[in-house]
Design a protein around this motif. Structure first.
Motif, PDB file in Angstrom:
ATOM      1  N   GLN A  21       0.837  -1.204   0.000  1.00  0.00           N
ATOM      2  CA  GLN A  21       0.000   0.000   0.000  1.00  0.00           C
ATOM      3  C   GLN A  21       0.870   1.252   0.000  1.00  0.00           C
ATOM      4  N   ALA A  22       1.937   1.231   0.797  1.00  0.00           N
ATOM      5  CA  ALA A  22       2.816   2.400   0.882  1.00  0.00           C
ATOM      6  C   ALA A  22       3.518   2.662  -0.451  1.00  0.00           C
ATOM      7  N   ILE A  23       4.009   1.599  -1.083  1.00  0.00           N
ATOM      8  CA  ILE A  23       4.696   1.765  -2.374  1.00  0.00           C
ATOM      9  C   ILE A  23       3.703   2.207  -3.447  1.00  0.00           C
ATOM     10  N   ASP A  24       2.494   1.683  -3.390  1.00  0.00           N
ATOM     11  CA  ASP A  24       1.484   2.112  -4.348  1.00  0.00           C
ATOM     12  C   ASP A  24       1.167   3.600  -4.151  1.00  0.00           C
ATOM     13  N   ALA A  25       1.133   4.038  -2.900  1.00  0.00           N
ATOM     14  CA  ALA A  25       0.912   5.469  -2.622  1.00  0.00           C
ATOM     15  C   ALA A  25       2.080   6.301  -3.134  1.00  0.00           C
ATOM     16  N   GLU A  26       3.288   5.793  -2.960  1.00  0.00           N
ATOM     17  CA  GLU A  26       4.477   6.492  -3.472  1.00  0.00           C
ATOM     18  C   GLU A  26       4.401   6.593  -4.995  1.00  0.00           C
ATOM     19  N   PHE A  27       3.996   5.490  -5.640  1.00  0.00           N
ATOM     20  CA  PHE A  27       3.855   5.498  -7.098  1.00  0.00           C
ATOM     21  C   PHE A  27       2.826   6.535  -7.544  1.00  0.00           C
ATOM     22  N   LYS A  28       1.679   6.564  -6.881  1.00  0.00           N
ATOM     23  CA  LYS A  28       0.622   7.505  -7.262  1.00  0.00           C
ATOM     24  C   LYS A  28       1.063   8.948  -7.033  1.00  0.00           C
ATOM     25  N   LEU A  29       1.862   9.150  -5.993  1.00  0.00           N
ATOM     26  CA  LEU A  29       2.389  10.481  -5.713  1.00  0.00           C
ATOM     27  C   LEU A  29       3.212  10.998  -6.888  1.00  0.00           C
ATOM     28  N   LYS A  30       3.929  10.101  -7.563  1.00  0.00           N
ATOM     29  CA  LYS A  30       4.825  10.494  -8.655  1.00  0.00           C
ATOM     30  C   LYS A  30       4.143  10.532 -10.016  1.00  0.00           C
ATOM     31  N   GLN A  31       2.875  10.132 -10.077  1.00  0.00           N
ATOM     32  CA  GLN A  31       2.203  10.095 -11.374  1.00  0.00           C
ATOM     33  C   GLN A  31       2.040  11.482 -11.989  1.00  0.00           C
ATOM     34  N   LYS A  32       2.079  12.517 -11.157  1.00  0.00           N
ATOM     35  CA  LYS A  32       1.982  13.888 -11.662  1.00  0.00           C
ATOM     36  C   LYS A  32       3.352  14.562 -11.745  1.00  0.00           C
ATOM     37  N   ASP A  33       4.394  13.794 -11.547  1.00  0.00           N
ATOM     38  CA  ASP A  33       5.757  14.324 -11.570  1.00  0.00           C
ATOM     39  C   ASP A  33       6.312  14.177 -12.988  1.00  0.00           C
ATOM     40  N   ASP A  34       6.551  15.298 -13.662  1.00  0.00           N
ATOM     41  CA  ASP A  34       6.995  15.226 -15.053  1.00  0.00           C
ATOM     42  C   ASP A  34       8.342  14.550 -15.211  1.00  0.00           C
ATOM     43  N   LEU A  35       9.230  14.696 -14.246  1.00  0.00           N
ATOM     44  CA  LEU A  35      10.529  14.031 -14.351  1.00  0.00           C
ATOM     45  C   LEU A  35      10.365  12.517 -14.371  1.00  0.00           C
ATOM     46  N   ARG A  36       9.501  12.008 -13.477  1.00  0.00           N
ATOM     47  CA  ARG A  36       9.259  10.561 -13.441  1.00  0.00           C
ATOM     48  C   ARG A  36       8.529  10.108 -14.707  1.00  0.00           C
ATOM     49  N   ARG A  37       7.646  10.939 -15.223  1.00  0.00           N
ATOM     50  CA  ARG A  37       6.908  10.597 -16.434  1.00  0.00           C
ATOM     51  C   ARG A  37       7.854  10.538 -17.638  1.00  0.00           C
ATOM     52  N   LEU A  38       8.802  11.463 -17.717  1.00  0.00           N
ATOM     53  CA  LEU A  38       9.791  11.431 -18.801  1.00  0.00           C
ATOM     54  C   LEU A  38      10.707  10.222 -18.661  1.00  0.00           C
ATOM     55  N   TYR A  39      11.024   9.896 -17.421  1.00  0.00           N
ATOM     56  CA  TYR A  39      11.904   8.754 -17.140  1.00  0.00           C
ATOM     57  C   TYR A  39      11.285   7.457 -17.664  1.00  0.00           C
ATOM     58  N   GLN A  40       9.970   7.336 -17.500  1.00  0.00           N
ATOM     59  CA  GLN A  40       9.306   6.127 -17.983  1.00  0.00           C
ATOM     60  C   GLN A  40       9.333   6.051 -19.504  1.00  0.00           C
ATOM     61  N   VAL A  41       9.175   7.189 -20.189  1.00  0.00           N
ATOM     62  CA  VAL A  41       9.296   7.200 -21.659  1.00  0.00           C
ATOM     63  C   VAL A  41      10.689   6.747 -22.071  1.00  0.00           C
ATOM     64  N   HIS A  42      11.693   7.228 -21.306  1.00  0.00           N
ATOM     65  CA  HIS A  42      13.074   6.811 -21.580  1.00  0.00           C
ATOM     66  C   HIS A  42      13.193   5.288 -21.486  1.00  0.00           C
ATOM     67  N   LYS A  43      12.606   4.704 -20.460  1.00  0.00           N
ATOM     68  CA  LYS A  43      12.678   3.259 -20.272  1.00  0.00           C
ATOM     69  C   LYS A  43      12.008   2.505 -21.425  1.00  0.00           C
ATOM     70  N   GLU A  44      10.895   3.059 -21.910  1.00  0.00           N
ATOM     71  CA  GLU A  44      10.157   2.359 -22.963  1.00  0.00           C
ATOM     72  C   GLU A  44      10.792   2.515 -24.341  1.00  0.00           C
ATOM     73  N   THR A  45      11.719   3.449 -24.477  1.00  0.00           N
ATOM     74  CA  THR A  45      12.349   3.676 -25.788  1.00  0.00           C
ATOM     75  C   THR A  45      13.804   3.226 -25.793  1.00  0.00           C
ATOM     76  N   CYS A  46      14.165   2.339 -24.861  1.00  0.00           N
ATOM     77  CA  CYS A  46      15.493   1.726 -24.895  1.00  0.00           C
ATOM     78  C   CYS A  46      15.331   0.221 -25.083  1.00  0.00           C
ATOM     79  N   ASN A  47      16.424  -0.489 -25.109  1.00  0.00           N
ATOM     80  CA  ASN A  47      16.432  -1.937 -25.336  1.00  0.00           C
ATOM     81  C   ASN A  47      15.592  -2.651 -24.268  1.00  0.00           C
ATOM     82  N   PRO A  48      14.502  -3.331 -24.630  1.00  0.00           N
ATOM     83  CA  PRO A  48      13.662  -3.998 -23.625  1.00  0.00           C
ATOM     84  C   PRO A  48      14.378  -5.132 -22.903  1.00  0.00           C
ATOM     85  N   ASN A  49      15.502  -5.587 -23.455  1.00  0.00           N
ATOM     86  CA  ASN A  49      16.274  -6.647 -22.792  1.00  0.00           C
ATOM     87  C   ASN A  49      17.310  -6.107 -21.821  1.00  0.00           C
ATOM     88  N   HIS A  50      17.466  -4.792 -21.782  1.00  0.00           N
ATOM     89  CA  HIS A  50      18.367  -4.185 -20.804  1.00  0.00           C
ATOM     90  C   HIS A  50      17.583  -3.948 -19.517  1.00  0.00           C
TER      91      HIS A  50
END
Length: 899
Positions: free
Chosen positions: A112-141
């Motif tokens: 529950q705590a980690i899920d709350a931490e995740f939801k807290l960052k859903q409006k954080d543009d830095l974290r949102r950009l970071y996820q795009v970075h992850k999805e546009t690199c080698n999926p095997n890395h």
């Protein structure tokens, strides 16, 4: 197991950091976030004690802090504490790391705590950009893995299954051969060494973890690409990324530091100067980017103007023209010598960081550097190699480049998982690729010249005992100047402070807004002009405050007094803002408007200071005025502020009284040009005569949040001491109940929060799962139960007082910290610099019965004040005895003020 022990006799604490060479790269492929969950679970009971957060409670009770972080390839746990109880703390720390219980009941709560931490960052543009970075690199890395985790990644497993996964992860990686432990202590090295051996010698020896080599971070089709991303906040950014190999082995040559030093130069003739002249960009940073054991991104980050959004080809053409210039003449021997000298100065004369920060860095350095260079690896520059630098520049090409274009209202075709970030990835358009080829020289682009602020470090001034503490050396109507000579740190450095109290600021929000813009325009000019001074260790900070504005300089003392008085003159004469006005104004409007997107807790604390401080205003109200600002408003405001003011200053550091008096003469000559006034009284709203005040704050975030602020009866020494003690007494049980046991919110805490030196306490909770009504009920229930159980705290009363006394008795860790403390004393009219001594004497005299009485008064509003701030997407039920603040201006107009 690698252990580094440092003895520092200037501190009273011991700090310890344990860094394991494992991070979210080692998460199970079917359970992303597992390492993060393990980090949480280690605090919640072990073979030595089943009590959750036992070490945190112990550390907090003895003047320290405890924290942890999970990275890509490392996980760190670190704390500090008074040295006389380090032995006991390390025993618990070792048990926490070595034998966690990993109980299923807490696994469910921490999900529950980690899920709350995740939801807290859903409006954080830095974290949102970071996820795009992850999805546009080698999926095997393993970089592509979702590092945080949430309820969705964990709920497909039972608590027992997760417990098995956690134990397997812990047993494999949390062993001595995979651990780097660092300690900085006031204790003798021999004693610290024995304590560490006592508590870690029983750890199994283990074997060094052998890992298969990671694949390339990017596949071929993921380079030479344009990634268009839509942010939540209003932003216009271009991030130019070049994919490079890992750099750790080049730490003595630092080739990328040479490149970023040149590309990031903000002086005249540099790349940023060129972009500003074209009205394409307002800021540039070079050299950042993700890195790991087999990859390094080199980023050039630009804040774009509207015109810059439509000039990407021109921006890239100029960049590649500048890169060609670097290849031809940028890696000259004199530049490498200069950079080595700058690194040496930073190493020899850098400010001592807090031990807990330094010990964390050292435990990471033990992973990155060989033992002989753990302390100095970040600064070593003894193998500078032009050939190595040129080899890195070969990677700066279009086919090895990734462009991230970030702005609202652009076409996208994909939504990133977890953070719902709209984006589109495509191959670079031919026009962009072409702009990087066959580039022509640009005459106005020049490489940075030799740094004229680098000089021989001056000798230490002859001791003058009468100035050991700051002394008022000049007094006249509207001007007080203090001087003190540092004799503790024995460094060729110092700090200067000048603060302007301007009666014109009482005119209202318009002049406060235009003042903010004027200061931003001045900073824009001076930052460019004195960029090299900053590199050479001569810094300035010009900033607005509620009574006017302040100038601070710090760093090497040799040229600083002249630097400070020169800045003073330029601040008041500079009116040439036409070329930068629109750029700077738009940047300020964007900053003020984006405050709406800050997380709710931040919004509430910002609004709290607006409500309580007489001349503080809400960012959203200032944004409207800022958007309509004209250059004439700025000039009129400057003239109003300087038309009449009170000026107070202090010089503290490596200077003689003769040098100080020379500076006094210059400041006095400047002062005589303007009318004087008395110091401005900055009022604080008196809440003690009001019913409970409640105020609702809009926020574009799904979480609900509540801040409860309690204003103490007075600002006398006794009430300050009681408020600080009460906060320390309530902090641990409030966190344990609201965060760990009841999971009311993820962001949970308390703090001693004085405004204008008047004491107060804030309790705060932000939650994705509980409504504001539920949070308020939980907080009130906690406070009621806490007050009923206060007698239980009598047994720790003596230890509580002793801990606070020790905190107040701690010595300053570096010169600037001491200068700031002494300057605050002057601002608080503590001209004997004895406030801490008086506070300690008051604490020693306090009885537990006084604390009981004070606690009842504070919580039940007897001659105390209470203000509740709420951010909620739900309807909130207010109580009959609450008084809602619907208009900030009306509330402040009707308020009584404490001076």
């Amino acid at each position: 197991m690698q252990v580094l022990v440092v003895e520092d006799t200037k501190i009273s604490k011991t700090a310890c950091s344990a860094t394991f060479q494992t991070g979210h790269f080692d998460d199970d492929d079917d359970c992303h976030g597992l390492s993060h969950l393990l980090e949480h679970m280690l605090f919640l009971g072990n073979a030595s004690t089943e009590v959750a957060n036992a070490l945190g409670d112990f550390v907090s009770a003895h003047g320290g802090t405890l924290n942890a972080s999970t990275g890509t390839e490392t996980s760190s746990y670190f704390f500090d504490i008074f040295s006389d109880v380090f032995d006991d703390a390390l025993a618990q720390f070792s048990a926490m790391l070595f034998s966690p219980l990993l109980q299923t009941t807490y696994i469910e709560k921490e999900i529950q705590a980690i899920d709350a931490e995740f939801k807290l960052k859903q409006k954080d543009d830095l974290r949102r950009l970071y996820q795009v970075h992850k999805e546009t690199c080698n999926p095997n890395h393993p970089f592509s893995k979702f590092s945080v985790g949430n309820r969705q990644t964990f709920e497909k497993f039972s608590a027992l299954e997760l417990q098995k996964k956690l134990r397997r992860l812990h047993q494999r990686y949390y062993q001595s051969a995979n651990l780097c432990l660092s300690v900085i202590s006031s204790l003798p090295i021999s004693e610290t060494k024995l304590i560490v051996e006592k508590h870690f010698s029983h750890w199994k020896h283990g074997k060094k973890i052998k890992r298969d080599a990671y694949p390339a971070l990017y596949l071929k089709h993921q380079l030479g690409v344009l990634i268009q991303i839509t942010p939540l906040q209003k932003a216009q950014r271009l991030i130019i990324t070049f994919a490079l190999p890992a750099q750790n082995q080049h730490y003595r040559a630092k080739p990328l530091a040479i490149i970023s030093h040149i590309l990031g130069d903000e002086g005249y003739g540099g790349l940023l100067d060129y972009y500003k002249g074209k009205n394409w960009a307002t800021s540039l940073s070079a050299g950042g980017g993700i890195e790991g054991s087999n990859f390094k991104d080199f980023n050039i980050n630009l804040q774009l103007t509207d015109k810059g959004l439509n000039s990407i080809e021109g921006i890239l053409s100029a960049l590649f023209s500048y890169l060609e210039l670097i290849k031809k003449q940028g890696v000259e021997s004199w530049r490498l010598v200069e950079m080595a000298r700058l690194n040496t100065l930073a190493w020899r004369y850098g400010e001592n960081p807090k031990p807990i920060d330094e010990v964390l860095k050292l435990s990471h350095n033990m992973v990155d550097y060989p033992p002989e260079h753990v302390m100095a690896g970040d600064y070593l520059f003894d193998k500078a190699s032009p050939a190595m630098t040129y080899s890195m520049l070969d990677f700066f090409s279009a086919n090895n480049m990734r462009l991230k274009l970030i702005y609202q209202s652009q076409k996208t075709d994909t939504v990133a998982r977890w953070y719902d970030t709209p984006y589109k990835i495509s191959q670079l358009p031919p026009a962009i690729v072409e702009s990087t080829k066959s580039v022509k020289p640009i005459d106005s682009l020049t490489l940075p010249k030799a740094n004229r602020y680098l000089s021989d470090i001056n000798q230490l001034a002859i001791k003058e005992d009468e100035y050991t503490l700051p002394t008022l050396i000049h007094h006249q109507p509207g001007l007080d100047l203090w001087f003190g000579q540092d004799q503790q740190f024995q460094q060729p450095k110092g700090d200067c402070f000048l603060t302007f109290d301007c009666p014109a600021i009482t005119q209202g929000i318009e002049i406060a807004t235009y003042k903010r813009l004027w200061v931003a325009l001045i900073n824009e000019k001076l930052t460019q002009k004195y960029y090299q001074a900053n590199l050479a260790g001569l810094h300035f900070h010009l900033y607005p405050h509620q009574g006017g504005f302040s100038l601070q300089t710090n760093g090497f003392s040799a040229k600083q007094l002249h630097f400070c008085t020169d800045l003073l003159t330029q601040i008041v004469v500079n009116e040439d803002f036409k070329s930068s006005f629109e750029q700077v104004k738009n940047g300020q409007v964007q900053l003020l408007n984006n405050s709406l997107l800050n997380k709710p807790i931040n919004r509430l604390f910002t609004r709290l200071s607006v409500l309580l401080q007489q001349y503080n205003y809400a960012p959203i109200d200032m944004a409207e005025i800022m958007g309509k600002a004209q250059l004439k408003h700025v000039i009129e405001t400057k003239n109003s502020l300087l038309g009449q003011f009170n000026l107070e200053g202090m010089m503290y550091g490596n200077w003689s009284i003769e040098k100080a008096n020379e500076a006094v003469d210059k400041v006095r000559a400047f002062r005589q040009l303007y009318a004087h006034s008395t110091p401005l009284s900055k009022g604080l709203v008196d809440l003690t005569q009001k019913p409970v005040q409640v105020h609702f704050v809009d926020c574009q975030h799904n979480d609900d949040a509540v801040v409860m602020y309690f204003q103490a009866p007075s600002a006398c020494t006794e009430d300050i001491a009681l408020t600080m003690l009460f906060e320390q007494m309530i902090a641990t049980p409030f966190f344990n109940q609201m965060r760990t046991e009841r999971q009311v919110g993820y962001l949970v805490g308390s703090g001693y929060l004085p405004y204008n030196q008047h004491p107060g306490i804030a309790l705060y909770i932000q939650s994705p799962n509980f409504s504001a009504n539920q949070i308020i009920i939980a907080m009130q229930q906690f406070l009621s139960e806490f007050l009923q159980s206060l007698n239980d705290y009598q047994e720790i009363w003596t230890a509580l007082k002793a801990g606070l006394i020790r905190q107040l008795s701690q010595t300053d860790s570096h010169l600037s910290m001491k200068s700031q403390r002494l300057w605050m004393c002057i601002g608080n009219k503590d001209f004997t610099f004895s406030q801490n001594s008086k506070m300690i004497a008051a604490i020693e005299q306090l009885t537990f019965s006084q604390m009981l009485e004070f606690s009842q008064r504070l919580m039940w509003q007897k001659k105390c004040g209470e203000l509740i701030l709420i951010s909620s997407k739900h309807k909130v039920k207010t109580l009959n005895d609450w008084q809602e603040i619907t208009s900030i201006s009306e509330f402040k107009h009707q308020a009584n003020y404490l001076s």
